[in-house]
Write a protein that holds these residues in place. Structure first.
Motif, short mmCIF file in Angstrom:
data_model
loop_
_atom_site.label_atom_id
_atom_site.label_comp_id
_atom_site.label_asym_id
_atom_site.label_seq_id
_atom_site.Cartn_x
_atom_site.Cartn_y
_atom_site.Cartn_z
N ARG A 77 1.33 8.25 -6.26
CA ARG A 77 0.99 7.08 -5.45
C ARG A 77 2.23 6.59 -4.70
O ARG A 77 3.35 7.00 -5.00
CB ARG A 77 0.41 5.97 -6.32
CG ARG A 77 1.35 5.51 -7.41
CD ARG A 77 0.73 4.46 -8.31
NE ARG A 77 1.45 4.32 -9.54
CZ ARG A 77 2.67 3.85 -9.68
NH1 ARG A 77 3.34 3.45 -8.63
NH2 ARG A 77 3.24 3.76 -10.86
N ASP A 82 4.87 11.44 -1.09
CA ASP A 82 5.66 12.22 -0.14
C ASP A 82 6.42 13.36 -0.80
O ASP A 82 6.79 14.32 -0.14
CB ASP A 82 6.64 11.31 0.60
CG ASP A 82 5.94 10.31 1.49
OD1 ASP A 82 4.80 10.59 1.92
OD2 ASP A 82 6.52 9.24 1.75
N PHE A 153 -2.83 3.42 -2.70
CA PHE A 153 -2.08 3.62 -1.47
C PHE A 153 -1.07 4.75 -1.65
O PHE A 153 -0.52 4.92 -2.73
CB PHE A 153 -1.36 2.33 -1.06
CG PHE A 153 -2.31 1.28 -0.57
CD1 PHE A 153 -2.79 1.32 0.73
CD2 PHE A 153 -2.73 0.25 -1.39
CE1 PHE A 153 -3.68 0.36 1.19
CE2 PHE A 153 -3.62 -0.71 -0.94
CZ PHE A 153 -4.09 -0.65 0.36
N GLY A 155 2.27 7.05 0.38
CA GLY A 155 3.26 7.10 1.45
C GLY A 155 3.87 5.74 1.73
O GLY A 155 3.91 4.86 0.88
N ALA A 159 2.09 2.07 6.51
CA ALA A 159 1.03 2.88 7.09
C ALA A 159 -0.35 2.49 6.56
O ALA A 159 -1.34 2.65 7.25
CB ALA A 159 1.29 4.36 6.81
N SER A 161 -2.06 3.98 4.22
CA SER A 161 -2.87 5.17 3.93
C SER A 161 -3.39 5.12 2.50
O SER A 161 -2.64 4.81 1.58
CB SER A 161 -2.05 6.44 4.13
OG SER A 161 -1.59 6.53 5.46
N THR A 162 -4.65 5.49 2.33
CA THR A 162 -5.25 5.45 1.00
C THR A 162 -5.64 6.85 0.53
O THR A 162 -5.91 7.74 1.32
CB THR A 162 -6.51 4.56 0.97
OG1 THR A 162 -7.43 5.03 1.95
CG2 THR A 162 -6.16 3.11 1.21
N TYR A 163 -5.65 7.00 -0.78
CA TYR A 163 -6.07 8.22 -1.47
C TYR A 163 -7.35 7.84 -2.19
O TYR A 163 -7.33 7.05 -3.12
CB TYR A 163 -4.97 8.61 -2.46
CG TYR A 163 -5.07 9.99 -3.04
CD1 TYR A 163 -4.37 11.04 -2.48
CD2 TYR A 163 -5.83 10.23 -4.18
CE1 TYR A 163 -4.42 12.31 -3.02
CE2 TYR A 163 -5.89 11.50 -4.72
CZ TYR A 163 -5.18 12.53 -4.15
OH TYR A 163 -5.23 13.78 -4.69
#
Length: 175
Positions: A77, A82, A153, A155, A159, A161-163
């Motif tokens: 997470r 990354d 979340f 990255g 941003a 960005s979600t998983y």
């Protein structure tokens, strides 16, 4: 200095540029994920959360009613995402409530395997090994059919960005 209309407008434009710069910098420091409170969902049950959850590229987690879990190729997470490692193993899970909504805590306590995503943008730091234990905190949400959805979340927090993990459909029997 004599204040004329031209001088006053230049001064206002200067203040506007400073204000725009401050807004931009503040936005970079406080992205959407950093201050995300929650989904507002408070009605999920442990029985409803138990089951098999899936995501992309073979990612899965099995949440058993007894609080144990199996994880298969689950990404890290936040900034850990990354680094590109994906963990598999056994652990425990629990559902808990916060004022902003429910969360699901997943603890990997016995790592059984490590994979690496092909699209990982960063090499492992200092060639280090991924963690042997790890914790995820999923937000609990509902989709348009009122089914549970779990996400965290990944990255850069700016941003947002979600998983997302979705529950594998269970077989139903005809009446």
């Amino acid at each position: 200095m004599k204040i004329t209309r031209g001088n006053a407008l230049r001064g206002l434009r200067g203040y506007g540029a400073v204000a725009a710069l401050l807004i931009t910098l503040t936005g970079c420091l406080a992205g959407p994920a950093q201050y995300y409170g929650g989904t507002g969902v408070h009605d999920a049950t442990a029985a409803e959360a138990a089951g098999v959850w899936e995501s992309v590229e073979g990612t899965a987690m099995t949440l058993r009613p007894d609080g144990t879990a199996t994880v298969t190729r689950l990404d890290g997470r936040d900034f850990d995402f990354d680094e590109g490692w994906r963990l598999s193993g056994k652990g425990a899970w629990s559902l808990f409530d916060t004022p902003d909504g429910q969360r699901l805590r997943l603890e990997l306590t016995a790592r059984a395997g490590v994979d690496r995503r092909a699209d990982a943008t960063m090499p492992p730091p200092d060639g280090g090994d991924p963690p042997t234990t790890y914790s995820w905190r999923f937000y609990v949400d509902r989709d348009e059919r009122r089914s549970l959805v779990l996400f965290f979340f990944v990255g850069d927090p700016d941003a947002g960005s979600t998983y997302v993990m979705t529950r594998r459909p269970t077989a139903t029997t005809a009446p």
